[in-house]
Design a protein around this motif. Structure first.
Motif, PDB file in Angstrom:
ATOM      1  N   TYR A  65      -1.511  -6.792 -11.603  1.00  0.00           N
ATOM      2  CA  TYR A  65      -0.983  -7.721 -10.604  1.00  0.00           C
ATOM      3  C   TYR A  65       0.338  -7.156 -10.116  1.00  0.00           C
ATOM      4  O   TYR A  65       1.214  -6.824 -10.906  1.00  0.00           O
ATOM      5  N   VAL A  66       0.449  -6.986  -8.795  1.00  0.00           N
ATOM      6  CA  VAL A  66       1.659  -6.416  -8.208  1.00  0.00           C
ATOM      7  C   VAL A  66       2.185  -7.409  -7.178  1.00  0.00           C
ATOM      8  O   VAL A  66       1.426  -7.902  -6.353  1.00  0.00           O
ATOM      9  N   ALA A  67       3.466  -7.728  -7.255  1.00  0.00           N
ATOM     10  CA  ALA A  67       4.071  -8.595  -6.257  1.00  0.00           C
ATOM     11  C   ALA A  67       5.288  -7.894  -5.688  1.00  0.00           C
ATOM     12  O   ALA A  67       6.068  -7.299  -6.438  1.00  0.00           O
ATOM     13  N   PHE A  68       5.453  -7.899  -4.391  1.00  0.00           N
ATOM     14  CA  PHE A  68       6.596  -7.233  -3.761  1.00  0.00           C
ATOM     15  C   PHE A  68       6.905  -7.954  -2.448  1.00  0.00           C
ATOM     16  O   PHE A  68       6.118  -8.758  -1.964  1.00  0.00           O
ATOM     17  N   TRP A  69       8.083  -7.634  -1.925  1.00  0.00           N
ATOM     18  CA  TRP A  69       8.545  -8.287  -0.701  1.00  0.00           C
ATOM     19  C   TRP A  69       8.555  -7.291   0.441  1.00  0.00           C
ATOM     20  O   TRP A  69       8.763  -6.097   0.234  1.00  0.00           O
ATOM     21  N   MET A  70       8.329  -7.757   1.633  1.00  0.00           N
ATOM     22  CA  MET A  70       8.497  -6.889   2.804  1.00  0.00           C
ATOM     23  C   MET A  70       8.942  -7.722   4.002  1.00  0.00           C
ATOM     24  O   MET A  70       8.918  -8.948   3.988  1.00  0.00           O
ATOM     25  N   ARG A  71       9.387  -6.990   5.013  1.00  0.00           N
ATOM     26  CA  ARG A  71       9.885  -7.638   6.224  1.00  0.00           C
ATOM     27  C   ARG A  71       9.308  -6.873   7.400  1.00  0.00           C
ATOM     28  O   ARG A  71       9.344  -5.643   7.431  1.00  0.00           O
ATOM     29  N   LEU A  72       8.737  -7.579   8.348  1.00  0.00           N
ATOM     30  CA  LEU A  72       8.099  -6.925   9.487  1.00  0.00           C
ATOM     31  C   LEU A  72       8.790  -7.348  10.778  1.00  0.00           C
ATOM     32  O   LEU A  72       9.195  -8.498  10.928  1.00  0.00           O
ATOM     33  N   SER A  73       8.903  -6.386  11.712  1.00  0.00           N
ATOM     34  CA  SER A  73       9.449  -6.736  13.015  1.00  0.00           C
ATOM     35  C   SER A  73       8.348  -6.822  14.061  1.00  0.00           C
ATOM     36  O   SER A  73       8.560  -7.354  15.146  1.00  0.00           O
ATOM     37  N   GLN A  74       7.172  -6.258  13.723  1.00  0.00           N
ATOM     38  CA  GLN A  74       6.073  -6.348  14.682  1.00  0.00           C
ATOM     39  C   GLN A  74       4.760  -6.559  13.931  1.00  0.00           C
ATOM     40  O   GLN A  74       4.666  -6.213  12.761  1.00  0.00           O
ATOM     41  N   PRO A  75       3.766  -7.137  14.590  1.00  0.00           N
ATOM     42  CA  PRO A  75       2.478  -7.358  13.913  1.00  0.00           C
ATOM     43  C   PRO A  75       1.785  -6.036  13.645  1.00  0.00           C
ATOM     44  O   PRO A  75       2.127  -5.011  14.213  1.00  0.00           O
ATOM     45  N   GLY A  76       0.809  -6.055  12.771  1.00  0.00           N
ATOM     46  CA  GLY A  76       0.072  -4.841  12.448  1.00  0.00           C
ATOM     47  C   GLY A  76      -0.980  -5.128  11.421  1.00  0.00           C
ATOM     48  O   GLY A  76      -1.272  -6.278  11.098  1.00  0.00           O
ATOM     49  N   GLU A  77      -1.559  -4.028  10.903  1.00  0.00           N
ATOM     50  CA  GLU A  77      -2.608  -4.187   9.901  1.00  0.00           C
ATOM     51  C   GLU A  77      -2.134  -3.605   8.585  1.00  0.00           C
ATOM     52  O   GLU A  77      -1.764  -2.431   8.520  1.00  0.00           O
ATOM     53  N   LEU A  78      -2.134  -4.444   7.534  1.00  0.00           N
ATOM     54  CA  LEU A  78      -1.753  -3.981   6.197  1.00  0.00           C
ATOM     55  C   LEU A  78      -3.008  -3.482   5.495  1.00  0.00           C
ATOM     56  O   LEU A  78      -4.024  -4.169   5.469  1.00  0.00           O
ATOM     57  N   SER A  79      -2.914  -2.268   4.940  1.00  0.00           N
ATOM     58  CA  SER A  79      -4.028  -1.774   4.138  1.00  0.00           C
ATOM     59  C   SER A  79      -3.570  -1.647   2.695  1.00  0.00           C
ATOM     60  O   SER A  79      -2.443  -1.214   2.426  1.00  0.00           O
ATOM     61  N   PHE A  80      -4.414  -2.066   1.789  1.00  0.00           N
ATOM     62  CA  PHE A  80      -4.127  -2.012   0.354  1.00  0.00           C
ATOM     63  C   PHE A  80      -5.149  -1.088  -0.286  1.00  0.00           C
ATOM     64  O   PHE A  80      -6.349  -1.252  -0.065  1.00  0.00           O
ATOM     65  N   VAL A  81      -4.692  -0.112  -1.051  1.00  0.00           N
ATOM     66  CA  VAL A  81      -5.614   0.833  -1.694  1.00  0.00           C
ATOM     67  C   VAL A  81      -5.255   0.952  -3.168  1.00  0.00           C
ATOM     68  O   VAL A  81      -4.087   1.137  -3.514  1.00  0.00           O
ATOM     69  N   TRP A  82      -6.270   0.801  -4.005  1.00  0.00           N
ATOM     70  CA  TRP A  82      -6.117   1.096  -5.434  1.00  0.00           C
ATOM     71  C   TRP A  82      -6.986   2.317  -5.731  1.00  0.00           C
ATOM     72  O   TRP A  82      -8.165   2.340  -5.382  1.00  0.00           O
ATOM     73  N   ARG A  83      -6.395   3.340  -6.366  1.00  0.00           N
ATOM     74  CA  ARG A  83      -7.172   4.520  -6.743  1.00  0.00           C
ATOM     75  C   ARG A  83      -7.002   4.759  -8.230  1.00  0.00           C
ATOM     76  O   ARG A  83      -5.939   4.495  -8.793  1.00  0.00           O
ATOM     77  N   GLY A  84      -8.087   5.283  -8.864  1.00  0.00           N
ATOM     78  CA  GLY A  84      -7.983   5.497 -10.298  1.00  0.00           C
ATOM     79  C   GLY A  84      -9.005   6.475 -10.818  1.00  0.00           C
ATOM     80  O   GLY A  84      -9.621   7.222 -10.043  1.00  0.00           O
ATOM     81  N   ASP A  85      -9.170   6.456 -12.151  1.00  0.00           N
ATOM     82  CA  ASP A  85     -10.058   7.396 -12.826  1.00  0.00           C
ATOM     83  C   ASP A  85     -11.500   7.177 -12.392  1.00  0.00           C
ATOM     84  O   ASP A  85     -11.860   6.105 -11.906  1.00  0.00           O
ATOM     85  N   ALA A  86     -12.309   8.208 -12.601  1.00  0.00           N
ATOM     86  CA  ALA A  86     -13.744   8.180 -12.316  1.00  0.00           C
ATOM     87  C   ALA A  86     -14.004   7.795 -10.860  1.00  0.00           C
ATOM     88  O   ALA A  86     -14.952   7.077 -10.552  1.00  0.00           O
ATOM     89  N   GLY A  87     -13.125   8.263  -9.971  1.00  0.00           N
ATOM     90  CA  GLY A  87     -13.338   8.050  -8.543  1.00  0.00           C
ATOM     91  C   GLY A  87     -13.159   6.616  -8.094  1.00  0.00           C
ATOM     92  O   GLY A  87     -13.602   6.229  -7.019  1.00  0.00           O
TER      93      GLY A  87
END
Lengths: 245, 108
Positions: free
Chosen positions: B74-96
């Motif tokens: 579980y990861v929680a973090f803060w961010m601030r945006l000045s314009q709209p957009g698309e957030l992409s989330f990627v988790w990568r790990g062992d065994a591809g």
């Protein structure tokens, strides 16, 4: 004489109201941090299981959704268990029966991830509603048997459920608070288990804790005890799935 | 087995220039490689190694994960945006292992 009777009646009334007021959900006796964890859907540890439940709800040609529509339509359903339908049946049992009879799928093992996820999803829809276990002649018999079991000393430690959860609720066993043993938030995500678990898993844990013979999954004893416990917690509002230490 | 699941929690309304919290969790066993099964055979290491969050390709937040991280990280973090957009989330790990989620962000 009249005054004595009146006083007696008053005492009975006070005793009754006092008992009603003394019921506390395990949710309300937890630490503030755990209560916050249960109250916030964004942090709830069962959220991945609920997401799996949503997936399963819509999976397959004969999906749950194809008969029941959205899960929201099952609001209130979870508060009416255990029920009697050709035998005693609890909520996971009902989901299991639906899966075998209507979906034509093999039954899940007890405590299978998918079964717990769907149970949690259905129970979640009844949040805020009071438990209303149904009445009926067979259920009354089961509840009486469950009550007898609740008060029966068991195992090498020779303890009954009542000795801890009625007589010593609020005291401590080791470092942990003994809850009153209400069943309002099942299935629960127990931090000790690091997963969702059913009421039967909780009860079987207690049985092995007092070193008694652990009753089989869905045995008559466990279902009778569940029936009694549902009546014991009747009227308390559910916030399933619960979080417990 | 069925596809991986992830849960991402964002505020219902996000204002331009205002910080907001992003919470992300992914279903993963995070097997350390130090445990044995009941028969005594070593369970192979299977970890999520890296988590990245990007806004239209630009790296916003990243985390390297190690064996001490719990299952279903579980990861929680803060961010601030000045314009709209698309957030992409990627988790990568062992065994591809790779799991992606996309969230379109509209500012109000």
């Amino acid at each position: 004489m009249k005054a004595v009777l009146l006083l007696g009646a008053l005492l009975v009334v006070t005793a009754l109201t006092a008992t009603a007021d003394e019921r506390r959900s395990g949710r309300d006796t937890m630490s503030p941090a755990l209560r916050a964890l249960q109250a916030d859907d964004g942090q709830h540890p069962a959220q991945l299981a609920l997401a799996l439940g949503q997936d399963l709800w819509r999976t397959g040609a004969k999906s749950c959704a194809s008969c029941h529509g959205d899960p929201e339509r099952l609001r209130g359903v979870a508060t009416h268990y255990p029920a009697w339908d050709r035998g005693l049946i609890n909520l996971p049992g009902r989901i299991q029966r639906c899966r075998v009879q209507h979906q034509g799928q093999p039954a899940w093992a007890p405590e299978a991830e998918g079964l717990l996820a769907l149970t949690a999803l259905v129970a979640q829809q009844s949040r805020g509603l009071p438990l209303q276990p149904p009445a009926g002649p067979e259920l009354d018999v089961a509840a009486r048997r469950g009550q007898r079991l609740f008060n029966t000393r068991l195992g090498a430690l020779n303890l009954s459920c009542a000795q801890c959860h009625d007589e010593r609720a609020g005291l401590r066993l080791g470092g942990s608070l003994i809850p009153q043993g209400h069943v309002d938030d099942y299935p629960i995500f127990r931090l000790e288990w690091q997963s969702l678990g059913s009421l039967q898993r909780r009860l079987r844990g207690c049985l092995s804790g007092v070193r008694a013979t652990v009753w089989d999954w869905n045995s008559a004893e466990l279902l009778a005890l569940e029936t009694y416990l549902a009546r014991r917690s009747a009227g308390m509002s559910t916030q399933a799935p619960g979080v417990r230490p | 087995m069925r596809s991986t699941r992830a849960v991402i929690v964002l505020p219902a309304a996000i204002q331009a220039g205002e910080p907001f919290e992003v919470r992300a969790t992914v279903a993963h066993a995070m097997e350390t490689g130090y445990r044995n099964d009941d028969a005594g055979t070593r369970l192979p290491r299977d970890l999520v190694r890296r988590f990245e969050c990007r806004l239209d390709g630009e790296l916003m937040f990243a985390a390297d994960l190690f064996p001490a991280v719990s299952a279903n990280p579980y990861v929680a973090f803060w961010m601030r945006l000045s314009q709209p957009g698309e957030l992409s989330f990627v988790w990568r790990g062992d065994a591809g292992f790779e799991h992606r989620e996309l969230r379109r962000i509209t500012l109000s």
